[in-house]
Design a protein around this motif. Structure first.
Motif, mmCIF file in Angstrom:
data_model
loop_
_atom_site.group_PDB
_atom_site.id
_atom_site.type_symbol
_atom_site.label_atom_id
_atom_site.label_comp_id
_atom_site.label_asym_id
_atom_site.label_seq_id
_atom_site.Cartn_x
_atom_site.Cartn_y
_atom_site.Cartn_z
ATOM 1 N N PHE A 175 0.829 -1.204 0.000
ATOM 2 C CA PHE A 175 0.000 0.000 0.000
ATOM 3 C C PHE A 175 0.862 1.252 0.000
ATOM 4 O O PHE A 175 0.558 2.230 -0.681
ATOM 5 C CB PHE A 175 -0.933 -0.016 1.213
ATOM 6 N N ARG A 176 1.958 1.225 0.744
ATOM 7 C CA ARG A 176 2.859 2.372 0.777
ATOM 8 C C ARG A 176 3.496 2.612 -0.594
ATOM 9 O O ARG A 176 3.567 3.742 -1.070
ATOM 10 C CB ARG A 176 3.951 2.164 1.828
ATOM 11 N N SER A 215 0.857 3.979 -2.968
ATOM 12 C CA SER A 215 0.502 5.369 -2.680
ATOM 13 C C SER A 215 1.625 6.322 -3.082
ATOM 14 O O SER A 215 1.355 7.459 -3.492
ATOM 15 C CB SER A 215 0.141 5.542 -1.209
ATOM 16 N N GLU A 216 2.883 5.883 -2.968
ATOM 17 C CA GLU A 216 4.001 6.712 -3.443
ATOM 18 C C GLU A 216 3.851 6.971 -4.938
ATOM 19 O O GLU A 216 3.995 8.106 -5.401
ATOM 20 C CB GLU A 216 5.339 6.014 -3.200
ATOM 21 N N GLY A 219 0.486 8.968 -5.756
ATOM 22 C CA GLY A 219 0.636 10.347 -5.293
ATOM 23 C C GLY A 219 1.477 11.184 -6.233
ATOM 24 O O GLY A 219 1.129 12.331 -6.550
#
Length: 110
Positions: free
Chosen positions: A51-52, A55-56, A59
């Motif tokens: 998820f990280r 999202s990076e 984003g």
């Protein structure tokens, strides 16, 4: 002079203290090994890493697209700003993913 019975008692006492210390050290080492060992099921940890990373990337792309669209609206250069900043956002997202994965690999216990 020294009493032979007393020397034997001191040696027994030292041997008992040594055994007690060795047991305490073994317990501490076991606790540390258990703390460092990965759990059998790290689905949550792997899910959070994925998820990280996602999202990076998302984003970076979204920020690039929004900034490009905003610049196009202000300057009246219809697709140029959006295309350029979208590509830069894509590159920033990939770079952010690479950095995040490198940090996770460095922090992982070995």
């Amino acid at each position: 002079m020294s009493d032979p019975g007393n020397d034997h008692s001191d040696q027994d006492d030292l041997a008992k203290r040594k055994a007690k210390l060795e047991q305490a050290l073994a317990k501490i080492k076991d606790d540390q090994a258990k703390a460092r060992a990965p759990e059998g099921n790290d689905f949550g940890s792997n899910y959070s890493k994925a998820f990280r990373l996602a999202s990076e990337f998302v984003g970076g792309v979204l920020v690039g697209a929004v900034l490009g669209w905003g610049i196009d609206r202000l300057l009246g250069t219809s697709p140029i700003g959006l295309i350029v900043l979208l590509i830069l956002g894509f590159a920033a997202g990939v770079l952010g993913m690479a950095r995040a994965s490198r940090v996770d690999d460095d922090a992982a216990p070995k």
